[in-house]
Scaffold this motif. Sequence first.
Motif, PDB file in Angstrom:
ATOM      1  N   SER A 169      76.394   7.039  45.970  1.00 31.24           N
ATOM      2  CA  SER A 169      76.209   5.802  45.210  1.00 31.24           C
ATOM      3  C   SER A 169      76.148   4.596  46.140  1.00 31.24           C
ATOM      4  CB  SER A 169      77.355   5.614  44.222  1.00 31.24           C
ATOM      5  OG  SER A 169      77.192   4.401  43.528  1.00 31.24           O
ATOM      6  N   PRO A 170      75.218   3.661  45.870  1.00 29.56           N
ATOM      7  CA  PRO A 170      75.145   2.454  46.687  1.00 29.56           C
ATOM      8  C   PRO A 170      76.165   1.393  46.269  1.00 29.56           C
ATOM      9  CG  PRO A 170      73.396   2.442  45.088  1.00 29.56           C
ATOM     10  CD  PRO A 170      74.105   3.768  44.943  1.00 29.56           C
ATOM     11  N   GLU A 200      69.266  -5.161  37.248  1.00 31.15           N
ATOM     12  CA  GLU A 200      68.200  -4.420  37.925  1.00 31.15           C
ATOM     13  C   GLU A 200      67.979  -4.941  39.336  1.00 31.15           C
ATOM     14  OE1 GLU A 200      64.649  -3.461  35.563  1.00 31.15           O
ATOM     15  OE2 GLU A 200      65.605  -4.554  33.914  1.00 31.15           O
ATOM     16  N   THR A 201      67.817  -4.003  40.263  1.00 29.88           N
ATOM     17  CA  THR A 201      67.425  -4.341  41.630  1.00 29.88           C
ATOM     18  C   THR A 201      66.172  -3.530  41.941  1.00 29.88           C
ATOM     19  OG1 THR A 201      68.632  -2.578  42.781  1.00 29.88           O
ATOM     20  CG2 THR A 201      69.867  -4.602  42.254  1.00 29.88           C
ATOM     21  N   GLY A 202      65.670  -3.665  43.141  1.00 37.44           N
ATOM     22  CA  GLY A 202      64.491  -2.914  43.535  1.00 37.44           C
ATOM     23  C   GLY A 202      64.744  -1.419  43.656  1.00 37.44           C
ATOM     24  N   THR A 203      66.013  -1.025  43.915  1.00 35.81           N
ATOM     25  CA  THR A 203      66.319   0.389  44.132  1.00 35.81           C
ATOM     26  C   THR A 203      67.228   0.997  43.074  1.00 35.81           C
ATOM     27  OG1 THR A 203      68.176  -0.223  45.553  1.00 35.81           O
ATOM     28  CG2 THR A 203      66.056   0.212  46.644  1.00 35.81           C
ATOM     29  N   ASP A 204      67.894   0.147  42.257  1.00 41.19           N
ATOM     30  CA  ASP A 204      68.871   0.659  41.301  1.00 41.19           C
ATOM     31  C   ASP A 204      68.814  -0.101  39.979  1.00 41.19           C
ATOM     32  OD1 ASP A 204      70.358   2.406  43.269  1.00 41.19           O
ATOM     33  OD2 ASP A 204      70.651   0.442  44.201  1.00 41.19           O
ATOM     34  N   ASP A 243      61.513   5.240  40.355  1.00 45.91           N
ATOM     35  CA  ASP A 243      62.363   5.952  41.312  1.00 45.91           C
ATOM     36  C   ASP A 243      63.745   5.320  41.475  1.00 45.91           C
ATOM     37  OD1 ASP A 243      60.423   7.809  41.843  1.00 45.91           O
ATOM     38  OD2 ASP A 243      59.636   6.758  43.599  1.00 45.91           O
ATOM     39  N   ARG A 244      64.031   4.281  40.712  1.00 43.62           N
ATOM     40  CA  ARG A 244      65.338   3.622  40.853  1.00 43.62           C
ATOM     41  C   ARG A 244      66.444   4.518  40.293  1.00 43.62           C
ATOM     42  NH1 ARG A 244      64.599  -2.113  38.215  1.00 43.62           N
ATOM     43  NH2 ARG A 244      63.557  -0.860  36.614  1.00 43.62           N
ATOM     44  N   THR A 245      67.626   4.427  40.900  1.00 43.55           N
ATOM     45  CA  THR A 245      68.781   5.209  40.465  1.00 43.55           C
ATOM     46  C   THR A 245      69.491   4.476  39.342  1.00 43.55           C
ATOM     47  OG1 THR A 245      69.044   6.062  42.714  1.00 43.55           O
ATOM     48  CG2 THR A 245      70.919   6.318  41.224  1.00 43.55           C
ATOM     49  N   ARG A 255      66.171   9.134  36.863  1.00 45.77           N
ATOM     50  CA  ARG A 255      64.960   8.566  37.463  1.00 45.77           C
ATOM     51  C   ARG A 255      63.742   8.775  36.577  1.00 45.77           C
ATOM     52  NH1 ARG A 255      65.419   8.132  43.588  1.00 45.77           N
ATOM     53  NH2 ARG A 255      67.647   8.097  43.854  1.00 45.77           N
TER      54      ARG A 255
END
Length: 150
Positions: free
Chosen positions: A39-40, A87-91, A125-127, A7
């Motif tokens: 993990s998502p 890339e996504t908003g969270t990962d 803050d993305r994983t 992160r």
Amino acid sequence: MTLATSRGPATVPAWLFTLEGYDTPLKRAAVGPSKLPESPIGPSRNVPADTLVPLDRLVEVADDGRSVTVLADHGACDSGPAVHVLETGTDVVLSASVLKARKGPCTTEMIRARVTVKLTRPLGDRTLLDAHTGRPVPHEGPHESSPSWS
């Protein structure tokens, strides 16, 4: 001291050891790594084994967070590793593969290379996830000592 994390850079408390004969102190992080988050995503499936390879570890996150450097493995008979990003908003999902494998006989040696991947926006803050395993990109290799020594 500053450590690279999935992160971004993290400043952590450190022990400083004065060693006779050295001008600068030896630093050791005074904290242990936390448990990895759930993990998502799941591991990749139905991908040929010689196409997608796991990442060895995270080496560095740029100060501005817009690029990450990882270690990726490849063989002696290919053109090196490639690392692609989703890339996504969270990962941020990284998928490593090898380029142009040669046909015919080849040694089975493994070569580790640094690969820097540019991001469209800072990691923040993305994983940071490995598509091969579905888990966060590790901060240390499977046979490495703790990265807390500098």
